[in-house]
Design an enzyme around this catalytic site. Sequence first.
Site, short mmCIF file in Angstrom:
data_model
loop_
_atom_site.label_atom_id
_atom_site.label_comp_id
_atom_site.label_asym_id
_atom_site.label_seq_id
_atom_site.Cartn_x
_atom_site.Cartn_y
_atom_site.Cartn_z
N MET A 98 52.49 67.44 4.19
CA MET A 98 52.47 67.09 5.61
C MET A 98 51.71 68.17 6.38
SD MET A 98 56.54 66.26 5.80
CE MET A 98 56.54 66.02 7.58
N ILE A 154 60.55 70.77 2.00
CA ILE A 154 60.11 72.13 1.70
C ILE A 154 59.42 72.73 2.93
CG2 ILE A 154 58.74 73.60 0.18
CD1 ILE A 154 58.93 71.38 -1.92
N GLY A 184 55.54 70.31 9.98
CA GLY A 184 55.02 69.80 8.71
C GLY A 184 55.45 70.59 7.50
N SER A 185 54.77 70.43 6.41
CA SER A 185 54.97 71.12 5.14
C SER A 185 54.91 70.13 3.99
CB SER A 185 56.26 71.93 5.10
OG SER A 185 56.19 72.83 4.02
N ARG A 186 56.02 69.94 3.23
CA ARG A 186 55.96 69.09 2.05
C ARG A 186 57.30 68.41 1.81
NH1 ARG A 186 54.79 71.92 -3.48
NH2 ARG A 186 56.61 70.92 -4.39
#
Length: 215
Positions: A98, A154, A184-186
Amino acid sequence: MPDSTSSASRGGVRIARGASPWLLPTVATAALSLARARTSGRWAAAAVPTTALAAGMLWFFRDPEREISEGRVISPADGVVQSIMPWKDGRTRVAIFMSPLNVHVNRAPLAGTVTSVEHVPGGFVPAFNKESENNERVVWHFDTELGDIEMVQIAGAVARRIVPYVPQGTKVEQGERIGLIRFGSRVDIYLPEGIDVAVEVGQATTAGVTRIDRD
């Protein structure tokens, strides 16, 4: 209690729960700068970047309504499929990256009961880095018609706060909002053994819309 920002605004734009600590101070500063800009050159100069930042925050924390697709497993996150990896226990991990431009609200990939929500401390390296496997995370388990489904939110270099919306024991519908990763991120979803993957690496996904599994 839900954040005050969780309700729809007059223009019909829903803001994600959990956005308040970042959004409210930014919007307040922008409003103050605009109010004083007419009488002060210094405030007028400050009004441009503060207003731009507030607009960016509103965009980052948008939470659009979705028409939930049909399918056994749907994407929990907006983003791009970063990797598809077979796991030793027979499951397949689908990792969705993300970016800060994606919607940050995550949704339940299946209907079921939340059996656990575990916060795991860790680092904050960029989510596309292999070392992000050790980042701070929230591990979810759902009891579903396919059995136990694991999903992991994550944190990354910018996203340093994961906000679960529902506690252990909650029954959720497929596509229901369950949490937020700020900026965001994952998100990883583990498909049970015998479930084929319908997406490909590099494919864009939409939470609640993109089907992850194949019949």
